[in-house]
Structures are given as structure tokens and as C-alpha cells.
Design a protein around this motif. Structure first.
Motif, PDB file in Angstrom:
ATOM      1  N   ARG A   1      11.649 -45.327  18.570  1.00  0.00           N
ATOM      2  CA  ARG A   1      11.100 -45.031  19.890  1.00  0.00           C
ATOM      3  C   ARG A   1       9.600 -44.837  19.721  1.00  0.00           C
ATOM      4  O   ARG A   1       9.157 -44.071  18.864  1.00  0.00           O
ATOM      5  CB  ARG A   1      11.741 -43.793  20.491  1.00  0.00           C
ATOM      6  CG  ARG A   1      11.234 -43.462  21.894  1.00  0.00           C
ATOM      7  CD  ARG A   1      12.161 -42.522  22.617  1.00  0.00           C
ATOM      8  NE  ARG A   1      11.629 -42.088  23.903  1.00  0.00           N
ATOM      9  CZ  ARG A   1      11.647 -42.814  25.016  1.00  0.00           C
ATOM     10  NH1 ARG A   1      12.187 -44.023  24.991  1.00  0.00           N
ATOM     11  NH2 ARG A   1      11.156 -42.357  26.142  1.00  0.00           N
TER      12      ARG A   1
ATOM     13  N   ASP B   1      12.685 -48.354  24.839  1.00  0.00           N
ATOM     14  CA  ASP B   1      12.246 -47.698  23.613  1.00  0.00           C
ATOM     15  C   ASP B   1      10.749 -47.427  23.599  1.00  0.00           C
ATOM     16  O   ASP B   1      10.208 -47.011  22.575  1.00  0.00           O
ATOM     17  CB  ASP B   1      12.610 -48.561  22.401  1.00  0.00           C
ATOM     18  CG  ASP B   1      14.110 -48.680  22.215  1.00  0.00           C
ATOM     19  OD1 ASP B   1      14.828 -47.716  22.531  1.00  0.00           O
ATOM     20  OD2 ASP B   1      14.566 -49.748  21.762  1.00  0.00           O
TER      21      ASP B   1
ATOM     22  N   ASP C   1       5.879 -34.823  26.725  1.00  0.00           N
ATOM     23  CA  ASP C   1       7.138 -35.525  26.976  1.00  0.00           C
ATOM     24  C   ASP C   1       7.214 -36.835  26.208  1.00  0.00           C
ATOM     25  O   ASP C   1       8.288 -37.215  25.710  1.00  0.00           O
ATOM     26  CB  ASP C   1       7.298 -35.802  28.474  1.00  0.00           C
ATOM     27  CG  ASP C   1       7.438 -34.510  29.287  1.00  0.00           C
ATOM     28  OD1 ASP C   1       7.947 -33.531  28.720  1.00  0.00           O
ATOM     29  OD2 ASP C   1       7.022 -34.504  30.453  1.00  0.00           O
TER      30      ASP C   1
ATOM     31  N   GLU D   1       7.453 -35.927  22.190  1.00  0.00           N
ATOM     32  CA  GLU D   1       8.555 -35.087  21.715  1.00  0.00           C
ATOM     33  C   GLU D   1       9.677 -35.876  21.043  1.00  0.00           C
ATOM     34  O   GLU D   1      10.202 -35.471  19.996  1.00  0.00           O
ATOM     35  CB  GLU D   1       9.125 -34.265  22.875  1.00  0.00           C
ATOM     36  CG  GLU D   1      10.188 -33.272  22.443  1.00  0.00           C
ATOM     37  CD  GLU D   1      10.674 -32.407  23.593  1.00  0.00           C
ATOM     38  OE1 GLU D   1      11.334 -31.398  23.306  1.00  0.00           O
ATOM     39  OE2 GLU D   1      10.401 -32.756  24.766  1.00  0.00           O
ATOM     40  N   THR D   2      10.061 -37.008  21.612  1.00  0.00           N
ATOM     41  CA  THR D   2      11.197 -37.774  21.072  1.00  0.00           C
ATOM     42  C   THR D   2      10.771 -39.076  20.392  1.00  0.00           C
ATOM     43  O   THR D   2      11.620 -39.894  20.055  1.00  0.00           O
ATOM     44  CB  THR D   2      12.193 -38.107  22.197  1.00  0.00           C
ATOM     45  OG1 THR D   2      11.530 -38.882  23.203  1.00  0.00           O
ATOM     46  CG2 THR D   2      12.765 -36.832  22.815  1.00  0.00           C
TER      47      THR D   2
ATOM     48  N   ASP E   1       9.491 -41.634  17.522  1.00  0.00           N
ATOM     49  CA  ASP E   1       9.481 -41.802  16.074  1.00  0.00           C
ATOM     50  C   ASP E   1       8.087 -42.208  15.595  1.00  0.00           C
ATOM     51  O   ASP E   1       7.670 -41.841  14.497  1.00  0.00           O
ATOM     52  CB  ASP E   1      10.487 -42.885  15.669  1.00  0.00           C
ATOM     53  CG  ASP E   1      11.897 -42.542  16.104  1.00  0.00           C
ATOM     54  OD1 ASP E   1      12.422 -41.520  15.637  1.00  0.00           O
ATOM     55  OD2 ASP E   1      12.452 -43.295  16.925  1.00  0.00           O
TER      56      ASP E   1
ATOM     57  N   SER F   1       8.662 -29.145  17.589  1.00  0.00           N
ATOM     58  CA  SER F   1       9.783 -30.088  17.558  1.00  0.00           C
ATOM     59  C   SER F   1      10.405 -30.173  16.168  1.00  0.00           C
ATOM     60  O   SER F   1       9.696 -30.244  15.162  1.00  0.00           O
ATOM     61  CB  SER F   1       9.322 -31.481  17.994  1.00  0.00           C
ATOM     62  OG  SER F   1      10.341 -32.432  17.808  1.00  0.00           O
TER      63      SER F   1
ATOM     64  N   HIS G   1      11.902 -32.715  15.284  1.00  0.00           N
ATOM     65  CA  HIS G   1      11.828 -34.155  15.027  1.00  0.00           C
ATOM     66  C   HIS G   1      10.538 -34.556  14.309  1.00  0.00           C
ATOM     67  O   HIS G   1      10.409 -35.666  13.810  1.00  0.00           O
ATOM     68  CB  HIS G   1      11.922 -34.886  16.378  1.00  0.00           C
ATOM     69  CG  HIS G   1      11.943 -36.384  16.283  1.00  0.00           C
ATOM     70  ND1 HIS G   1      12.942 -37.081  15.651  1.00  0.00           N
ATOM     71  CD2 HIS G   1      11.068 -37.316  16.746  1.00  0.00           C
ATOM     72  CE1 HIS G   1      12.709 -38.375  15.741  1.00  0.00           C
ATOM     73  NE2 HIS G   1      11.578 -38.543  16.392  1.00  0.00           N
ATOM     74  N   SER G   2       9.568 -33.636  14.221  1.00  0.00           N
ATOM     75  CA  SER G   2       8.221 -33.993  13.785  1.00  0.00           C
ATOM     76  C   SER G   2       8.131 -34.390  12.317  1.00  0.00           C
ATOM     77  O   SER G   2       7.219 -35.109  11.929  1.00  0.00           O
ATOM     78  CB  SER G   2       7.252 -32.839  14.049  1.00  0.00           C
ATOM     79  OG  SER G   2       7.609 -31.707  13.262  1.00  0.00           O
TER      80      SER G   2
ATOM     81  N   GLN H   1       8.141 -38.081  12.121  1.00  0.00           N
ATOM     82  CA  GLN H   1       7.309 -38.755  13.106  1.00  0.00           C
ATOM     83  C   GLN H   1       6.019 -39.265  12.464  1.00  0.00           C
ATOM     84  O   GLN H   1       5.356 -38.546  11.734  1.00  0.00           O
ATOM     85  CB  GLN H   1       6.975 -37.776  14.235  1.00  0.00           C
ATOM     86  CG  GLN H   1       6.305 -38.389  15.434  1.00  0.00           C
ATOM     87  CD  GLN H   1       6.127 -37.341  16.528  1.00  0.00           C
ATOM     88  OE1 GLN H   1       5.279 -36.466  16.418  1.00  0.00           O
ATOM     89  NE2 GLN H   1       6.945 -37.425  17.560  1.00  0.00           N
TER      90      GLN H   1
END
Length: 293
Positions: free
Chosen positions: A7, A33, A60, A63-64, A66, A91, A93-94, A97
Motif C-alpha cells: 500500500r 492500493d 490517515d 498510518e496503513t 507500507d 503506529s 506498522h512503522s 514502513q
């Protein structure tokens, strides 16, 4: 994670950001994506109508994602990176990233210093032919970017042209050659057209001749280089016909019109002027750096 499944958030959709967005979609990326960050209402309307892409605020979008592509002007990098860093810190997820920056003169060290410790960063210098899918993008990996992450970033920029990788200390020289290079080319075309008009051609004819000759010559050199790199040129003069020097010699008959023209270019100091121009661009790029120091 495979690049095709990543993404991607594009933060800043000016000329280069839009070129990349368009190239990614042409190359088969799914619009679902992709997410972009843009604040000007007219640009938001244009992007959603033209590309059907989601437009979001920095938190926003990031945040999600990649891969976060930083495509803002250098003067806006600090403020935007503060928002990206705040989102990344909050996050889970970071850690995976990757931040990919096309902001001119902004070092990977600066970006790493703004982000959570150990964040992977890739710096990219694309050039303006990327707008038509014929650019060259030069990549440098930060301290924490893996080979796989560098490959993912390279895959993105192949959607707008070819890709090279160099150590970051060479980026100022890259800027002087490929970043500024299109302007050198356009100036040469301008000079050829004016000379053609002075020689008696109409401006339209002189323009067509100059542009098509340059385009064909570049294509010829690219073809020879590709053949030499793949071994196909080995049967012809050991592949040496791939060099600009050899191709120039092939066009230049002894005592002919081309030889007379080249003699004047050399007498006028063409090589010295080109070298001086590249060195001036490199020096200016060095002076404009944004670093963590």
C-alpha cells in the motif's frame, strides 16, 4: 512484502508526484492500493476525477502505508516529516514502513533523524522525462534500508523510466547530470533551431529536424549500449561501437561537413563549457543540501 502488494502513500502530488501516480497506475497498480495527500481543493478535485484515487490527510494516508513517498518541495519537508514521524511513532506498522523521498537535496540522514530510530529510508533523484515515462531515477539507500526494500523502491520508479543505484555521496553529481540535464538538452535544441533558421530553414522545419535527429541519435546510442551490455555487440568491433565516441566517428567523414562543424564546436570550447556547467550545478546542489547536521 512484495512491492506489487504494498500500500503506497504519495505525500505531495505536484508534477513529480502526479507523474509517479500516473506511472504506477499505467504499470498495473490497483488504485485501491494508492492514497495521496493533497490540500489544495482544486487539486483534490482534479486527482479524484482524473485518477479516482483516495485523497487523505497525512496521518490517515501514512498510518496503513507500507511505502510513503515524500514528494513535497524541500521547504515543506520539515513540517510534513514531523507529521509522518508522529504517525509512525504511534503506529505498530512503522517498523516495516519505508519512506522514499524525491525531495531535492534532502539527505537520508536528515529523514532518519526525524523518524523513529532504525526507520528505513530511500532517497531518489528522478528527472522530468519521468512525466512521459522516459525518465531516469537514481536511488540511494539510507543506513537501515535493506536490499529488498531498495528493490521495492526501484520497482516503483521503473513505472516512469529506468533506474540506477549509487552511493548517496554521488547524488550532487547525479543532480548535475540527470536532474539538470534535460535543460541542457533543451538549450541545445533551441540553439540548433535558431541556427537552422539563420541558415534559411523555416522554424517549423528546423524544429522538426533538430528534435527528430536528437531523439533518433539517443535511441541509436541506447540500442548500441543495450546490445553491448547483453553481449550482442561483441561481434562488431568488440562492442566498442556502443560508445558515443565511436558513434560520433561513424557519422564523421574525414574532411566532410560534420568534421568542419565539430571543429568549430571544439574551437568554441564546448567540452570546457559543459564541464563548467556541470560543476556549477553540482556545487549549487551541495550548497542546497538539507542534512541532519
Amino acid at each position: 512484502m512484495l512491492a506489487a502488494m504494498s500500500r503506497i502513500a504519495i505525500v505531495g502530488v505536484g508534477n513529480m508526484g502526479e507523474a509517479l501516480l500516473s506511472g504506477l497506475l499505467r504499470s498495473g497498480r490497483q488504485v485501491k492500493d494508492l492514497v495521496v495527500v493533497e490540500h489544495v481543493p482544486e487539486r483534490v478535485d482534479y486527482l479524484t476525477e482524473t485518477y479516482a484515487v483516495q485523497v487523505a490527510a497525512v496521518p490517515d494516508a501514512v498510518e496503513t502505508a507500507d511505502i510513503v513517498i515524500l514528494a513535497v518541495k524541500p521547504r515543506d519537508v520539515d513540517a510534513v516529516m514531523t507529521q509522518i514521524a508522529e504517525t509512525a511513532t504511534a503506529s505498530e506498522h512503522s517498523a516495516e514502513q519505508v519512506v522514499v523521498s524525491v525531495a531535492a537535496g534532502v539527505s537520508t540522514g536528515y529523514l532518519e533523524a526525524k523518524l523513529p530510530a532504525g526507520s528505513p529510508v530511500v532517497r531518489v533523484m528522478p528527472n522530468t522525462p519521468s512525466f512521459v515515462g522516459a525518465g531516469v531515477s537514481v536511488l540511494s539507500a539510507g543506513r537501515f534500508a535493506t536490499a529488498e526494500q531498495l528493490d521495492e523502491a526501484a520497482a516503483l520508479f521503473r513505472s516512469v523510466g529506468s533506474v540506477l543505484t549509487v552511493p548517496e555521496e554521488q547524488m550532487d553529481a547525479v543532480t548535475a547530470i540527470s536532474g539538470s540535464g534535460p535543460a541542457y538538452f533543451f538549450l541545445m535544441i533551441e540553439a540548433l533551431v535558431d541556427a537552422g533558421v539563420a541558415a534559411g530553414l523555416t522554424r517549423a522545419v528546423a524544429t522538426d529536424l533538430a528534435v527528430q535527429t536528437m531523439a533518433g541519435s539517443a535511441e541509436m546510442l541506447l540500442d548500441r549500449l543495450e546490445r553491448a551490455n547483453t553481449g550482442a555487440g561483441a561481434a562488431t568491433r568488440g562492442g566498442m561501437d556502443a560508445t558515443p565516441v565511436e558513434l560520433r566517428a561513424m557519422v564523421t567523414s574525414p574532411g566532410g561537413t560534420t568534421a568542419a562543424a565539430l571543429r568549430e564546436l571544439e574551437r568554441g570550447g564546448l567540452r570546457a563549457v559543459v564541464d563548467a556547467a556541470v560543476q556549477a550545478a553540482k556545487t549549487h546542489s551541495e550548497q542546497q543540501r538539507v542534512t541532519s547536521e
